[in-house]
Design a protein around this motif. Structure first.
Motif, PDB file in Angstrom:
ATOM      1  N   SER A  86       0.960  -1.268   0.004  1.00 57.54           N
ATOM      2  CA  SER A  86       0.148  -0.028   0.105  1.00 57.54           C
ATOM      3  C   SER A  86       0.977   1.419   0.054  1.00 57.54           C
ATOM      4  O   SER A  86       2.125   1.120   0.502  1.00 57.54           O
ATOM      5  CB  SER A  86      -0.966   0.015   1.133  1.00 57.54           C
ATOM      6  N   GLY A  87       0.424   2.167  -0.631  1.00 56.73           N
ATOM      7  CA  GLY A  87       1.150   3.564  -0.624  1.00 56.73           C
ATOM      8  C   GLY A  87       0.943   4.165   0.723  1.00 56.73           C
ATOM      9  O   GLY A  87       0.121   4.008   1.611  1.00 56.73           O
ATOM     10  N   GLU A 113       2.214  -6.203   1.576  1.00 57.46           N
ATOM     11  CA  GLU A 113       2.436  -5.211   2.860  1.00 57.46           C
ATOM     12  C   GLU A 113       1.554  -4.358   2.856  1.00 57.46           C
ATOM     13  O   GLU A 113       0.906  -3.807   1.918  1.00 57.46           O
ATOM     14  CB  GLU A 113       3.729  -4.740   2.739  1.00 57.46           C
ATOM     15  N   GLY A 114       0.644  -4.223   4.017  1.00 60.18           N
ATOM     16  CA  GLY A 114      -0.020  -2.989   4.276  1.00 60.18           C
ATOM     17  C   GLY A 114      -1.322  -2.979   3.613  1.00 60.18           C
ATOM     18  O   GLY A 114      -1.981  -1.924   3.518  1.00 60.18           O
ATOM     19  N   ASP A 139       2.376  -6.289   7.952  1.00 57.49           N
ATOM     20  CA  ASP A 139       1.413  -5.195   8.099  1.00 57.49           C
ATOM     21  C   ASP A 139       0.161  -5.134   7.395  1.00 57.49           C
ATOM     22  O   ASP A 139      -0.629  -4.270   7.070  1.00 57.49           O
ATOM     23  CB  ASP A 139       2.200  -3.799   7.721  1.00 57.49           C
ATOM     24  N   LEU A 140      -0.323  -6.651   7.355  1.00 63.34           N
ATOM     25  CA  LEU A 140      -1.717  -6.738   6.906  1.00 63.34           C
ATOM     26  C   LEU A 140      -2.604  -6.548   7.963  1.00 63.34           C
ATOM     27  O   LEU A 140      -2.366  -6.861   9.196  1.00 63.34           O
ATOM     28  CB  LEU A 140      -1.935  -7.998   6.381  1.00 63.34           C
ATOM     29  N   GLY A 168       4.364  -7.953  11.998  1.00 63.98           N
ATOM     30  CA  GLY A 168       3.358  -6.855  11.978  1.00 63.98           C
ATOM     31  C   GLY A 168       2.144  -6.975  11.465  1.00 63.98           C
ATOM     32  O   GLY A 168       1.560  -5.828  11.346  1.00 63.98           O
ATOM     33  N   ASN A 169       1.637  -8.077  11.480  1.00 61.27           N
ATOM     34  CA  ASN A 169       0.325  -8.263  10.919  1.00 61.27           C
ATOM     35  C   ASN A 169      -0.822  -8.266  12.127  1.00 61.27           C
ATOM     36  O   ASN A 169      -0.313  -8.519  13.091  1.00 61.27           O
ATOM     37  CB  ASN A 169      -0.164  -9.543  10.133  1.00 61.27           C
ATOM     38  N   ARG A 170      -2.055  -7.858  11.732  1.00 57.65           N
ATOM     39  CA  ARG A 170      -3.180  -7.696  12.987  1.00 57.65           C
ATOM     40  C   ARG A 170      -4.148  -8.470  12.510  1.00 57.65           C
ATOM     41  O   ARG A 170      -4.742  -8.255  11.293  1.00 57.65           O
ATOM     42  CB  ARG A 170      -3.326  -6.057  13.208  1.00 57.65           C
TER      43      ARG A 170
END
Length: 692
Positions: A86-87, A113-114, A139-140, A168-170
């Motif tokens: 993601s940006g 990511e993200g 970061d998902l 870093g995933n939630r």
């Protein structure tokens, strides 16, 4: 002194994951685009870009099925090496029921990511007979409805190797059972990290495994499961190591379970960590976890289902520095786990400290004292805790991550704490007023600092409603007459009233040091301390120190920034271009990038005028952290700045004294424990906010 040495896997696997040599010539694309390979659906973009491309999603909110154009009804298909993210300042969410998936017969490098997922997850399966695949899932935000399914699943079914970074995933399951993370090696090896993930599952009856690591058939593991936070009750275990039925008897590898916070959803329900025995022996290291409220906190036992082995191979390893409280049974050991040793674990308010068919004999340095935790949901030891400075370093020094679950360095002074959190250092905020200000100085008069002339004080200007700005080069100095530290302007300009700064006083230890410039008339000075020299993945913050340890003072009338990297050497630079005087001194603190340290870049998506907005999962919607910031040499130039919490955006920002140049970069370190306390139970409060 224990220097937090990384495990062999962490050194080599992480280097492989970060280096990505094939991506050096990668092309970059944005999706959606007006033209080119990414002008159509996301699936078409992935299909049409060259191998090893970077794709940045610059969309917000839930995407439509037509926009995504998934190859199947369940997954956006990944068929080649690609880096999908993601940006900055964007929060894309795939349509409900659609995730990312791929099966690979040749080695690939996949990054996802993200991105937000709803009722679906990520499934990556390698089947190649040789070579190495690299899977990075970071970061998902994964939210699963009561009747929905979804997980992060990585498998290696070939004879090759798969390196993973699941970080870093939630993951939130709204209701019912869940199986959040599955790592499974049927053949070959899976090696890498499952780190800093956050899992919340309200079900307390039917969920079996949280993070499961399985070695099956001829597959092996070299895996670190570190610094995860799990608030759930799983019948087999919140973290499970599982060998399954097989005729093979070779060594199954090693799994390190360290620094995790595990909190049962219902009191005396489920298991925290469980190491199952089987036909194949393996090494398991269970260190510095905080486990609260389970039926069994840590269990080592033979597998009892699916044709359990008659003669399981013994486990190797140890159980060290764990904080076990309010559980029914703390340590339950049966064959083949009876050979596991234990040291320096803290037991408090458990119905029984030991259990199983071969209950362990507790080591003489076991502790039976109150850990004095902040709260059940935030089990952070407070000042009077028996967990502070009572852990042992020697047995864990080869394996333990450099940071604790809050992102704070494990190494401070000469000892470790027991449990997932490491104490040390003090953070506070102070304001200038008519009583503490004199000309170009304002005195701090803070109990952490008074009378301590060798403190390494760090300071960052903080803007908030009703306060003034201090747009001058600054530093800190110690007044021996008052036995107090103060902040001062290097150019002798008076300090205005109502100026606010954030302060950080790190505990002594690795990563906290004084640097004194010598031997050259130039605008920069090379940092040679081992905590930064040769280290790429560190975030460095700096404040000028006029008279370290009571020495005579040296002025350096310039703003400063950080330049370089772990290869060329990290340097402190005068952004004015003026030479740094000999014996000018600097307080320096470094921390690995992660939950409480990052590098922010101002770009067209996150910057407006003189403000650039920070997007970090531990900072968003969290006004409490006391940020320390140092600019990186480059586009920001010779400017002043302040940090500010934008309440209308619920984001932290950096405000420049003039227009913020795009490309400006900033090193940011903050108090991860304070962030955790501040956000309370806001994890997934708005389903997807880019932050817990």
């Amino acid at each position: 002194m224990f220097l937090g040495k990384r495990s062999i896997c962490e050194v080599h696997c992480l280097a492989l994951l970060l280096a990505l040599p094939a991506l050096v010539q990668a092309q970059s694309y944005e999706w959606p685009a007006d033209s080119g390979p990414c002008a159509s659906t996301l699936q078409a973009c992935l299909n049409n870009v060259p191998t090893y491309s970077f794709i940045t999603i610059i969309a917000d909110g839930e995407l439509s099925t037509a926009e995504v154009g998934a190859a199947t009804s369940n997954f956006v298909g990944l068929t080649k090496s690609v880096h999908l993210r993601s940006g900055s300042a964007h929060q894309p969410i795939l349509p409900s029921g659609i995730g990312f998936g791929g099966v690979f017969s040749n080695p690939v490098e996949i990054h996802v990511e993200g991105i937000g997922l709803r009722n679906r997850g990520v499934q990556l399966i390698s089947q190649h007979a040789s070579g190495t695949s690299q899977f990075v899932v970071r970061d998902l935000d994964i939210v699963i409805d009561p009747d929905g399914t979804g997980q992060i699943r990585v498998e290696n079914n070939g004879e090759g190797t798969t390196d993973i970074d699941v970080r870093g995933n939630r993951y939130l399951k709204i209701g019912g059972s869940a199986s959040p993370v599955r790592i499974r090696s049927e053949a070959g090896q899976i090696r890498g990290l499952v780190r800093e993930n956050e899992i919340h599952v309200p079900d307390s009856t039917t969920s079996t495994d949280g993070i499961q690591a399985t070695a099956a058939e001829t597959g092996t593991l070299d895996l670190s499961i570190d610094n995860n936070r799990i608030h759930a009750s799983f019948s087999r275990g919140a973290i499970v190591v599982l060998p399954i039925p097989t005729e093979h008897t070779d060594w199954a590898g090693s799994v390190r379970i360290q620094g995790n916070v595990l909190i049962s959803q219902a009191q005396n329900s489920g298991t925290g960590i469980r190491a199952f025995g089987g036909e194949r022996g393996y090494f398991v290291q269970i260190n510095n976890n905080t486990i609260l409220g389970y039926w069994v906190a840590i269990s080592a036992i033979n597998r009892w289902w699916s044709d359990p082995p008659d003669d399981p191979e013994p486990l190797a390893g140890q159980i060290v520095n764990n904080l076990l409280t309010e559980n029914n049974t703390a340590l339950s050991i049966s064959p083949p786990g009876q050979v596991l040793s234990n040291q320096a674990n803290l037991f408090w308010d458990n119905n029984s400290n030991t259990g199983g068919s071969t209950p362990p004999t507790l080591a003489g340095n076991s502790i039976m004292s109150d850990p004095v935790l902040l709260s059940r949901n935030h089990p952070i030891p407070q000042a009077a805790s028996a967990a502070i400075d009572t852990g042992v370093a020697g047995p864990v020094s080869t394996w333990l991550p450099l940071t604790d679950i809050a992102g704070h360095r494990r190494v401070k002074e000469s000892s470790l704490d027991i449990g997932a959190y490491e104490s040390g250092g003090d953070w506070f905020r102070a304001r200038s007023d008519s009583g503490n200000t004199s000309f170009n100085v304002y005195y701090l008069n803070h109990h952490t600092l008074n009378g301590i002339n060798d403190a390494r004080v760090l300071a960052t200007p903080h803007r908030q409603a009703g306060t003034s700005s201090n747009h001058h080069p600054f530093g800190v100095w110690y007044s021996s007459g008052l036995s107090q530290w103060s902040l001062f302007n290097q150019n002798f300009a008076p300090i205005a009233l109502d100026v606010v700064y954030n302060y950080f006083v790190p505990a002594s230890g690795f990563g906290n040091f004084l640097h004194v410039h010598s031997g050259g008339i130039e605008p920069e000075t090379l940092l040679t301390n081992p905590s930064v020299a040769g280290q790429d993945d560190v975030v460095i913050v700096v404040t000028q120190n006029w008279n370290p340890d009571g020495a005579s003072g040296v002025y350096n009338d310039s703003r400063i920034a950080i330049a370089g990297d772990g290869t060329t050497g990290w340097r402190i630079v005068n952004t004015s271009g003026d030479s740094i005087p000999n014996n000018a001194a600097f307080n320096v603190f470094s921390r690995p990038a992660g939950p409480a340290a990052l590098v922010h870049t101002a770009n067209v998506h996150n910057t407006d005028g003189n403000v650039t907005i920070i997007n970090h999962y531990n900072l968003n919607s969290t006004p409490c952290p006391l940020l320390q910031v140092t600019p990186r040499v480059g586009d920001f130039g010779d400017r002043d700045f302040e940090v500010e919490f934008l309440r209308d955006r619920q984001r932290w920002a950096i405000r420049s004294s003039s227009d913020m140049p795009l490309g400006s970069r900033f090193n940011i370190v903050f108090n991860g424990q304070r962030a955790s306390q501040c956000r309370g139970d806001r994890t997934f409060a708005d389903r997807f906010s880019g932050s817990p």
